[in-house]
Design an enzyme around this catalytic site. Structure first.
Site, PDB file in Angstrom:
ATOM      1  N   VAL A  73     -61.855 -65.110  -6.560  1.00  0.00           N
ATOM      2  CA  VAL A  73     -61.753 -63.686  -6.852  1.00  0.00           C
ATOM      3  C   VAL A  73     -60.431 -63.379  -7.554  1.00  0.00           C
ATOM      4  O   VAL A  73     -59.416 -64.031  -7.322  1.00  0.00           O
ATOM      5  CB  VAL A  73     -61.869 -62.847  -5.560  1.00  0.00           C
ATOM      6  CG1 VAL A  73     -63.252 -63.010  -4.940  1.00  0.00           C
ATOM      7  CG2 VAL A  73     -60.791 -63.224  -4.553  1.00  0.00           C
ATOM      8  N   ASN A 113     -62.240 -68.331   2.480  1.00  0.00           N
ATOM      9  CA  ASN A 113     -61.051 -68.877   1.828  1.00  0.00           C
ATOM     10  C   ASN A 113     -60.407 -67.802   0.944  1.00  0.00           C
ATOM     11  O   ASN A 113     -61.063 -67.257   0.055  1.00  0.00           O
ATOM     12  CB  ASN A 113     -61.438 -70.091   0.979  1.00  0.00           C
ATOM     13  CG  ASN A 113     -60.238 -70.842   0.444  1.00  0.00           C
ATOM     14  OD1 ASN A 113     -59.294 -70.247  -0.076  1.00  0.00           O
ATOM     15  ND2 ASN A 113     -60.265 -72.155   0.541  1.00  0.00           N
ATOM     16  N   ILE A 115     -58.487 -67.940  -1.501  1.00  0.00           N
ATOM     17  CA  ILE A 115     -58.433 -68.273  -2.927  1.00  0.00           C
ATOM     18  C   ILE A 115     -59.823 -68.221  -3.556  1.00  0.00           C
ATOM     19  O   ILE A 115     -59.951 -68.027  -4.760  1.00  0.00           O
ATOM     20  CB  ILE A 115     -57.803 -69.666  -3.130  1.00  0.00           C
ATOM     21  CG1 ILE A 115     -56.359 -69.665  -2.634  1.00  0.00           C
ATOM     22  CG2 ILE A 115     -57.850 -70.093  -4.595  1.00  0.00           C
ATOM     23  CD1 ILE A 115     -55.685 -71.020  -2.724  1.00  0.00           C
ATOM     24  N   GLU A 116     -60.850 -68.337  -2.737  1.00  0.00           N
ATOM     25  CA  GLU A 116     -62.211 -68.378  -3.275  1.00  0.00           C
ATOM     26  C   GLU A 116     -62.893 -67.009  -3.161  1.00  0.00           C
ATOM     27  O   GLU A 116     -62.693 -66.150  -3.999  1.00  0.00           O
ATOM     28  CB  GLU A 116     -63.004 -69.488  -2.579  1.00  0.00           C
ATOM     29  CG  GLU A 116     -62.400 -70.866  -2.863  1.00  0.00           C
ATOM     30  CD  GLU A 116     -63.168 -72.002  -2.222  1.00  0.00           C
ATOM     31  OE1 GLU A 116     -64.369 -72.155  -2.522  1.00  0.00           O
ATOM     32  OE2 GLU A 116     -62.571 -72.737  -1.414  1.00  0.00           O
ATOM     33  N   MET A 117     -63.655 -66.773  -2.101  1.00  0.00           N
ATOM     34  CA  MET A 117     -64.364 -65.501  -1.981  1.00  0.00           C
ATOM     35  C   MET A 117     -63.570 -64.443  -1.213  1.00  0.00           C
ATOM     36  O   MET A 117     -63.848 -63.251  -1.333  1.00  0.00           O
ATOM     37  CB  MET A 117     -65.718 -65.724  -1.317  1.00  0.00           C
ATOM     38  CG  MET A 117     -66.673 -66.554  -2.169  1.00  0.00           C
ATOM     39  SD  MET A 117     -68.259 -66.788  -1.340  1.00  0.00           S
ATOM     40  CE  MET A 117     -69.185 -67.656  -2.616  1.00  0.00           C
TER      41      MET A 117
END
Length: 300
Positions: A73, A113, A115-117
């Site tokens: 994101v 996470n 850094i991810e979703m």
């Protein structure tokens, strides 16, 4: 230390399982998998509705994202190369460092996470209950939408993402003409050089950990299994990746350091096998590796 690696190499090589073909079909719960498919492509799993599982795992292009390291994101950049989701059901653990024991644990990781979703399951469950997903889940699960049921459905869909019918699998099943003589020579080199010591079994990898830089030190910021176990002996150990569909999953290695498959093979010969290799041998191995691309049938 090098002699220890040589001993391990010999033991693994002598006991290495044969490469076995992927089955044409695999058992799965169709209703759960269909719901999981819907979730796999659902941007609502991310905090700002911009990222889905399919963002990093493009099913039409090898099951990864083709990037050196993935982004999440707001363009947040990760520090690892996204492994392919194809045939991941055959892996003995998930993620490069093996921190997830199965597909269910793997499915939950990226959602929370940062850094991810960057989402959290409490809010995600509330959000999904305000959508058509409420009815979708209640049809299948008695307790409706929960964290456990979300990852269960996604994992059930991921279970279906197998790629049977590669030319090499057809060769293994007895079709001598499925691969060329040149590709057969590549397979023999693959075995004789020792590649098969780590890349064997149904997934041609994905069934154990090995040290990145077994015979020659190689720089890596990521410490691999050490990040999970905090055991000094686990530094730079990573899950051996599958070689299936390898021609589609560049760039290569946990940090995406090699863009070209030939360069990846050359690196492996040097740092993992400690053996010289000629350009012709590399070309033949790559020709063999390209026979490992199978057929993906996405459920409808």
């Amino acid at each position: 230390m090098r002699y220890i690696f040589i001993l391990i190499f010999v033991v693994i090589f002598l006991n290495a399982s044969n490469i076995t073909p992927i089955p044409d079909k695999i058992k799965f719960d169709y209703k759960k998998a269909l719901l999981g498919k819907k979730l796999f492509f659902e941007n609502k799993l991310s905090i700002n509705n911009t990222i889905s599982c399919a963002t990093c795992h493009d099913l039409k292009n090898g099951g990864d994202d083709g990037l050196k390291t993935s982004f999440g994101v707001e363009g947040r950049l990760g520090d690892v190369n996204a492994p392919t989701v194809l045939n991941s059901v055959f892996n003995f653990s998930q993620f490069w460092d093996g921190r997830a024991k199965d597909l269910k644990e793997q499915a939950s990781g990226p959602i929370e996470n940062p850094i991810e979703m960057a989402h959290n399951f409490d809010d995600l469950v509330k959000n999904l209950n305000d959508t058509e997903y409420k009815k979708d889940f209640e049809i299948i699960y008695d307790d409706g939408i929960t964290k456990e049921n979300i990852v269960d459905a996604i994992a059930e869909f991921e279970k279906t993402l197998i790629t049977p019918n590669s030319r090499f699998d057809k060769f293994l099943k007895g079709d001598e003409n499925a691969i060329t003589q040149y590709e057969k020579e590549g397979y023999e080199i693959f075995k004789n050089k020792g590649c098969i010591a780590c890349h064997h079994g149904i997934n041609i990898g994905g069934n154990h950990y090995n040290k990145f830089g077994a015979f020659s030190h190689i720089q890596s910021i990521n410490l691999g299994r050490y990040n999970v176990t905090k055991d000094e002996e686990d530094k730079y150990y990573f899950k051996v990746p599958t070689l299936r569909n390898i021609e589609l999953t560049a760039p290569y290695f946990h940090d995406g350091r090699e863009e070209d498959l030939k360069d990846a093979v050359k690196t492996m010969a040097f740092v993992q096998l400690g053996r010289p290799i000629t350009n012709e041998e590399i070309n033949k191995i790559v020709a063999f590796l390209k026979t490992l691309t199978g057929d993906l049938e996405i459920i409808k």
